[in-house]
Write an enzyme that holds these catalytic residues in place. Sequence first.
Site, PDB file in Angstrom:
ATOM      1  N   SER A  76      73.055  -4.843 -49.512  1.00 29.05           N
ATOM      2  CA  SER A  76      71.726  -5.447 -49.670  1.00 29.05           C
ATOM      3  C   SER A  76      71.734  -6.828 -50.310  1.00 29.05           C
ATOM      4  CB  SER A  76      70.820  -4.522 -50.478  1.00 29.05           C
ATOM      5  OG  SER A  76      70.442  -3.402 -49.715  1.00 29.05           O
ATOM      6  N   LYS A  79      70.297  -9.494 -48.158  1.00 28.43           N
ATOM      7  CA  LYS A  79      68.856  -9.708 -48.011  1.00 28.43           C
ATOM      8  C   LYS A  79      68.394 -11.037 -48.611  1.00 28.43           C
ATOM      9  CE  LYS A  79      68.133  -4.705 -48.070  1.00 28.43           C
ATOM     10  NZ  LYS A  79      67.685  -3.533 -48.852  1.00 28.43           N
ATOM     11  N   TYR A 201      70.330  -5.646 -38.774  1.00 25.07           N
ATOM     12  CA  TYR A 201      70.291  -5.232 -40.181  1.00 25.07           C
ATOM     13  C   TYR A 201      71.615  -4.596 -40.598  1.00 25.07           C
ATOM     14  CZ  TYR A 201      68.936  -2.657 -44.370  1.00 25.07           C
ATOM     15  OH  TYR A 201      68.876  -2.148 -45.643  1.00 25.07           O
ATOM     16  N   TYR A 253      65.731  -3.351 -57.205  1.00 25.85           N
ATOM     17  CA  TYR A 253      64.906  -2.210 -56.798  1.00 25.85           C
ATOM     18  C   TYR A 253      63.991  -1.747 -57.935  1.00 25.85           C
ATOM     19  CZ  TYR A 253      68.526  -2.457 -53.242  1.00 25.85           C
ATOM     20  OH  TYR A 253      69.392  -2.902 -52.292  1.00 25.85           O
ATOM     21  N   VAL A 271      74.545  -1.626 -52.605  1.00 21.24           N
ATOM     22  CA  VAL A 271      75.173  -0.338 -52.888  1.00 21.24           C
ATOM     23  C   VAL A 271      76.689  -0.367 -52.687  1.00 21.24           C
ATOM     24  CG1 VAL A 271      73.091   1.018 -52.461  1.00 21.24           C
ATOM     25  CG2 VAL A 271      74.691   0.574 -50.575  1.00 21.24           C
TER      26      VAL A 271
END
Length: 317
Positions: A76, A79, A201, A253, A271
Amino acid sequence: MRKLAPNPDDLGRLDLDDILGTINEEVRRRFGEGEVADYIPKLAEVPKDRFGMALAMLDGRVHEVGDARERFSIQSISKVYTLTLALEAAGDALWTRVDREPSGDPYNSLIQLELEKGIPRNPFMNAGALVTADVVLSNYDDAERMLLDFMRARSGNPEVGTDDVVAKSERESGYRNVAMANFIRSYDNLHNDVQDVLDFYYQQCALRMDCVDLARSVQYLADGGRCRATGEAVTTAEGATRINSVMMIAGTYDAAGDFAYHVGLPAKSGVGGGIVAVVPRVMGLCVWSPGLDEKGNSLLGRYALHRFTRMTGLSVF
């Protein structure tokens, strides 16, 4: 905690190599803490006894320690870069399709999507990242190649690539992402074929980089949008400020508030165990340790950043 002075020359008083060495020793005494991301089978194979940290200063110097040259799946963290590209393509219109608020829920939550009619809470939740991936696909030819070239340019490393085994592993285990993408599409908030969005993605998450690559790759967010490797204006100074602000409120998050309290830097986790962070006007940095906490952030990586900001005073607060 000592406040960051406006003048980066004050860094001359800090022995950054000694500080990194101390952090490395402290972290290695705690090896074994946290759990690897076992819901992606390939990531479950990564040993927990790894730690690397790198600082990429705006003057070109790099300080590194431990396993800072070992490549890992950035997940992630990617992103940040697709958000940058989506904002450059769509401008503020992007915020009509994805919000910029903290989530308070896990990164793969489906609950808010129904309550908020297919508008993800922020671009760093999986749902929001699917929307920014859709924007990138709509605005760039051969988006996968373009993103790979973008990452190679930002890091200054032409060997940055995608781990196809990880991408395949994610594709075969990504049932929740499939549900999420179809749910967003039902609200007409994805404009491309759902499978194309998912494939892009998975490819972005499967990029393999090391701590030095990643520390260099976020330097543009520390330098008003300018890439130090190429001299290119990747985004505007305002764009860099906006991206940093979203990283601060949502980059880790539903632990973003706790992370801001203990670390005090804009950051984005993955992660795979990596966390990138930005000290505006000073450096980009990256830590990596695969063991995760219950929120999906590197447990020892967060500890290392906490110790770094306390030992140096380099915080935005």
